[in-house]
Design a protein around this motif. Structure first.
Motif, PDB file in Angstrom:
ATOM      1  N   ASN A 278       0.828  -1.191   0.000  1.00 36.22           N
ATOM      2  CA  ASN A 278       0.000   0.000   0.000  1.00 36.22           C
ATOM      3  C   ASN A 278       0.871   1.252   0.000  1.00 36.22           C
ATOM      4  O   ASN A 278       2.046   1.180   0.364  1.00 36.22           O
ATOM      5  CB  ASN A 278      -0.929  -0.016   1.215  1.00 36.22           C
ATOM      6  CG  ASN A 278      -2.277   0.598   0.891  1.00 36.22           C
ATOM      7  OD1 ASN A 278      -2.431   1.277  -0.129  1.00 36.22           O
ATOM      8  ND2 ASN A 278      -3.238   0.368   1.747  1.00 36.22           N
ATOM      9  N   PHE A 279       0.306   2.347  -0.407  1.00 33.85           N
ATOM     10  CA  PHE A 279       1.076   3.586  -0.529  1.00 33.85           C
ATOM     11  C   PHE A 279       0.394   4.715   0.217  1.00 33.85           C
ATOM     12  O   PHE A 279      -0.835   4.784   0.259  1.00 33.85           O
ATOM     13  CB  PHE A 279       1.186   3.999  -2.004  1.00 33.85           C
ATOM     14  CG  PHE A 279       1.683   2.913  -2.889  1.00 33.85           C
ATOM     15  CD1 PHE A 279       3.006   2.490  -2.820  1.00 33.85           C
ATOM     16  CD2 PHE A 279       0.833   2.302  -3.792  1.00 33.85           C
ATOM     17  CE1 PHE A 279       3.458   1.478  -3.647  1.00 33.85           C
ATOM     18  CE2 PHE A 279       1.278   1.290  -4.619  1.00 33.85           C
ATOM     19  CZ  PHE A 279       2.596   0.867  -4.540  1.00 33.85           C
ATOM     20  N   ASN A 280       1.197   5.601   0.725  1.00 35.73           N
ATOM     21  CA  ASN A 280       0.679   6.812   1.335  1.00 35.73           C
ATOM     22  C   ASN A 280       0.139   7.730   0.248  1.00 35.73           C
ATOM     23  O   ASN A 280       0.892   8.251  -0.558  1.00 35.73           O
ATOM     24  CB  ASN A 280       1.819   7.476   2.115  1.00 35.73           C
ATOM     25  CG  ASN A 280       1.621   8.958   2.295  1.00 35.73           C
ATOM     26  OD1 ASN A 280       0.496   9.445   2.307  1.00 35.73           O
ATOM     27  ND2 ASN A 280       2.722   9.660   2.426  1.00 35.73           N
ATOM     28  N   THR A 281      -1.186   7.901   0.224  1.00 31.61           N
ATOM     29  CA  THR A 281      -1.750   8.859  -0.731  1.00 31.61           C
ATOM     30  C   THR A 281      -2.641   9.849   0.022  1.00 31.61           C
ATOM     31  O   THR A 281      -3.473  10.518  -0.579  1.00 31.61           O
ATOM     32  CB  THR A 281      -2.596   8.152  -1.818  1.00 31.61           C
ATOM     33  OG1 THR A 281      -3.576   7.344  -1.169  1.00 31.61           O
ATOM     34  CG2 THR A 281      -1.760   7.301  -2.726  1.00 31.61           C
ATOM     35  N   HIS A 282      -2.479   9.896   1.343  1.00 29.00           N
ATOM     36  CA  HIS A 282      -3.320  10.819   2.112  1.00 29.00           C
ATOM     37  C   HIS A 282      -2.559  12.090   2.476  1.00 29.00           C
ATOM     38  O   HIS A 282      -3.148  13.044   2.955  1.00 29.00           O
ATOM     39  CB  HIS A 282      -3.847  10.138   3.370  1.00 29.00           C
ATOM     40  CG  HIS A 282      -2.771   9.735   4.326  1.00 29.00           C
ATOM     41  ND1 HIS A 282      -1.807   8.820   4.005  1.00 29.00           N
ATOM     42  CD2 HIS A 282      -2.503  10.154   5.580  1.00 29.00           C
ATOM     43  CE1 HIS A 282      -0.997   8.684   5.039  1.00 29.00           C
ATOM     44  NE2 HIS A 282      -1.387   9.482   5.987  1.00 29.00           N
TER      45      HIS A 282
END
Lengths: 528, 303
Positions: A278-282
């Motif tokens: 998962n990736f930080n997109t926030h």
């Protein structure tokens, strides 16, 4: 106008129509003792106290549900002979359930609709149960007659259907008679095995239930002793020296050796777990806000090579939804391993020289070699320019990092090795509520999600309300395609496989229970 | 030092341990998110948190814990749903049995090796002892355990690889656990023995014609044993700690496995009960060692 879900009920209705006695005579009396070794131990054997996946291993031998996956991972009507989805006069969903006749609990009491109602009441109390939310959508259970009941819903709840009607069947009369504590000490269910004794951390002793209702899927072994041996090599030694005749979790590096061992049978099955990164997109400045960077990451990792080299083949590649699950789409293929394309995408996104980013890895062996797999994936990412600064976390710290909505640091500010599991063969509907839907504080939506995509949100909510399995599968398919195109909700990597080994004097077929294998439903000695 | 002061020190140590374990376990994460599935809604999470008393301030939780702990009640395990102290007490005998067996094994090897090395200082045996000591320190107990299983359980099939069924089940885990301190204990006995052998009373004894065997094993060893006994209390505690690993390897049903699993699942009551009981054992074994000097060396008793 009620809609009849014949796809699910026909097979079992036919089976139910056959006279049980005809089969019962065919089954020989169970004999002998089978000693098996599990890698980890259940805590409580009370179905409402399940707090970890492993708790199903014991509960599943003694207790049963209305509907369950069979050895082929198809949902099969079990304690329910049939069920249909209807609508009440005010438009709310109702499930009409016909119970199987002739089912007994281990203490001899017959199973009736009252037990189902009681089981629901017991499971819905959050003070007693860790699974109250699974039945929170049920308004009441109406008993029509001892083998006929109607489950009335407050609102549509697809996960109730996907989860095999979500109710573990427990004996009302017995629990009311002996009390909660005694029930926890001497559990009584309808399952193929009766409780005999338990010494914690050592063994669980069970005995074949002679009055078990199923005519053919029943133990041919009289006594089952489950030993707990957490260390891989010790478990393997116990098998090799003949102290146990069946073992759980053959270490991936030894699977080949076991397959060649004379007099030994093995079977490799898919676990209910779905791994992804998962990736930080926030965070506003995260490079992963750009879809091209996420796609670059997907192209950068040679998952097949990792499965082959790090997992010794004990993994199954999947694209969004595993084979056999609701919403599985054979057309959908994982992103191809193409590092050149990955570099191009990074360049287009404005990162010709790449960037440095923290990469969080799970070190607790929740799945075999999961730490090493994480390290390999992060090395691949680094090789295209997504330069990972690897941070290792044990399970508790890892889950707390992945969870949204904490008041303070640490924050997931990079790449995270993550997973979801729900049912076998792995229904994505409920997990995507937590792992794909955007995070909405205080609602339970997106608890572990780093995605914010209104279109995906709408589809997640739609599938959540659609109780008809076929219609829901179509929505999940649509969602899977969207997820794939936009590389949202993480990049799927693989589903772990697990191998069991046993001596071939045993006639054994692995059966699952909910999300987990290891139920001894079909086990006996080979005819000499 | 008088006994009451010793006891007071011991109590302070145990209280200190209770604060440390209480605070550290709570710093490490939220047990509720591990107990409930990932799709559990916030109201179910909140209900569970209240039910477990985790919604109260940490200080209140600690005082509540301390008050109950004094009466032997450590609360119910979050995962096992039974009193935490029962979980620990049920398994403690297995851990103590293993620790004592390991300690006996190490002493049984260390004393003759140490004495022999001292008597034949510089000989091939002494040099071998040094290499042996180095090996012992360098091999972690889980690795020794796996080698023992491979050799004695799988190859020779002499001893069981796991479980706690008869005395034979105890042999391999006790050796795996007792292996590590053998080296250090041998060195301690050797150097203490060398000191004692050069003392006046030994020379005197020799001059008076006391037989060498009696002189070494009765008179010299008694004094040379003091440093070993001092350190045995510490080693017993180390055995309890080491047992945590060895128990997992040999599927030994002791307290270590339970506590390690409880740490991972943030099952605070079990961690607290386990650590508190081991701290009490640790402190008590040190206290016993202190008191036992008096029995061995009257000068300490009267001093």
């Amino acid at each position: 106008m009620p809609r009849i879900l014949s796809r699910r009920s026909i097979g079992a209705a036919l089976l139910g129509a056959l006279p049980l006695a005809a089969f019962a005579q065919a089954a020989p009396a169970p004999t002998g003792t089978l000693t098996v070794a599990f890698a980890s131990e259940s805590t409580a054997i009370d179905p409402i106290k399940i707090s970890a996946g492993v708790d199903h291993y014991f509960v599943g031998q003694l207790f049963e549900m209305l509907v369950r996956p069979n050895a082929q991972l198809e949902q099969e009507n079990w304690l329910a002979e049939s069920w249909t989805l209807e609508q009440s006069a005010d438009g709310k969903p109702v499930i009409d359930v016909r119970l199987r006749q002739g089912v007994k609990f281990h203490n001899g009491d017959p199973m009736t609709a009252e037990d189902i109602e009681f089981s629901w009441q017991r499971q819905r109390d959050p003070k007693k149960s860790f699974f109250s939310h699974n039945v929170a959508s049920v308004e009441r259970i109406e008993i029509i007659d001892p083998h006929h009941l109607k489950i009335h819903f407050k609102e549509p709840d697809a996960s109730f259907v996907a989860g095999g009607l979500q109710i573990w069947v427990m004996p009302k009369k017995y629990i009311e008679q002996v009390g909660e504590e005694e029930f926890a000490r001497k559990p009584v269910g309808t399952g193929p095995w009766k409780f005999v004794s338990r010494s914690v951390k050592e063994e669980l002793r069970l005995e074949a239930f002679e009055d078990y209702w199923h005519p053919t899927k029943r133990p041919g072994v009289k006594e089952l002793v489950i030993k707990i041996i957490p260390e891989d090599l010790t478990r393997v030694s116990a098998f090799k020296t003949g102290r146990v005749d069946w073992i759980d979790n053959v270490p991936p590096a030894m699977v080949e050796e076991f397959k060649k061992m004379p007099g030994v049978k093995t079977q490799t099955v898919v676990s209910g777990n779905n791994l992804f990164i998962n990736f930080n997109t926030h965070m506003p400045k995260s490079p992963f806000n750009d879809v091209r960077v996420r796609q670059a990451a997907a192209h950068a990792i040679d998952v097949d090579a990792i499965i082959k080299r790090v997992l010794f083949g004990e993994g199954e590649r999947y694209a969004q939804v595993g084979k056999g699950s609701a919403g599985y789409d054979p057309e959908l293929k994982p992103y191809a391993y193409d590092q050149k394309r990955a570099r191009e995408l990074l360049k287009e996104a404005g990162y010709p020289n790449g960037f440095d980013i923290p990469c969080y890895n799970l070190t607790t062996p929740r799945e075999p070699n999961v730490k090493e797999v994480g390290e390999a994936m992060f090395a691949y990412l680094s090789s295209v320019g997504i330069r990972c600064q690897v941070r290792n976390l044990e399970y508790g710290a890892w889950i707390s990092l992945g969870k949204r909505g904490r008041s303070g640091p640490p924050e997931m500010d990079g790449v995270l090795s993550w997973m979801w599991s729900q049912g076998l063969p792995g229904d994505p509907g409920t997990p995507w509520v937590g792992h794909l839907h955007s995070f909405q504080p205080g609602t339970g939506l997106g608890t572990y999600s780093y995605t914010n995509d209104p279109e995906a949100d709408a589809l997640v909510m739609e599938q959540r309300r659609t109780m008809d399995p076929a219609a829901r599968a179509e929505i999940l398919k649509k969602l899977a395609r969207l997820k794939q195109e936009r590389a949202i909700g993480g990049i799927p990597t693989y589903r772990p496989l697990v191998t069991f080994a046993w001596r071939d004097k045993l006639d054994y077929t692995p059966w699952p229970v909910r999300d987990y294998w290891r139920v001894f439903q079909e086990v006996g000695w080979k005819q000499q | 030092m008088n006994i009451s002061r010793r006891l007071l020190h011991s109590l302070i140590s145990i209280l200190g341990a209770s604060v440390i374990i209480f605070v550290i376990s709570r710093l490490s994460g939220d047990p509720v998110s591990l107990l409930l599935p990932s799709d559990a809604p916030p109201d179910a999470i909140e209900a569970t948190r209240q039910h477990l008393g985790l919604d109260k301030p940490v200080l209140v939780q600690y005082l509540y814990f301390l008050g109950r702990a004094l009466t032997g009640d450590f609360g119910d395990s979050y995962r096992w749903q039974v009193p935490a102290i029962d979980l620990i007490l049920e398994r403690l005998p297995a851990t103590i049995e293993l620790s004592i067996a390991a300690l006996l094994f190490s002493v049984a090897i260390a004393i003759p090796f140490g004495v022999f090395s001292a008597l034949h200082r510089g000989s091939w045996f002494d040099r071998f002892g040094k290499v042996f000591a180095m090996l012992g320190q360098a091999m972690p107990n889980f690795w020794v355990g796996l080698l023992l299983i491979l050799f004695f359980a799988v190859q020779l099939q002499w001893l069981p690889a796991f479980g706690r069924e008869s005395w034979s089940s105890l042999v391999l885990p006790a050796i795996a656990l007792g292996w590590y301190p053998v080296a250090a204990q041998t060195r301690i006995v050797r150097s203490a023995m060398l000191d004692v052998l050069e003392s006046d009373y030994v020379r005197m004894g020799r001059a008076m014609g006391v037989p060498e065997r009696v002189l070494i094993w009765k008179y010299a060893l008694r004094n040379a044993a003091i440093p070993l006994i001092t350190i045995l209390g510490v080693y017993f505690a180390a055995m309890l700690g080491g047992a945590f690993v060895v128990e997992v390897i040999f599927a030994w049903p002791g307290v270590g496995r339970t506590v390690v699993e409880a740490v991972f699942s943030r099952d605070f009551p079990v961690v607290q009960a386990g650590v508190m009981l081991t701290s009490v054992l640790f402190v008590a074994s040190n206290l016993l060692v202190d008191l036992s000097y008096g029995l061995i060396d009257p000068r300490i008793r009267h001093g």
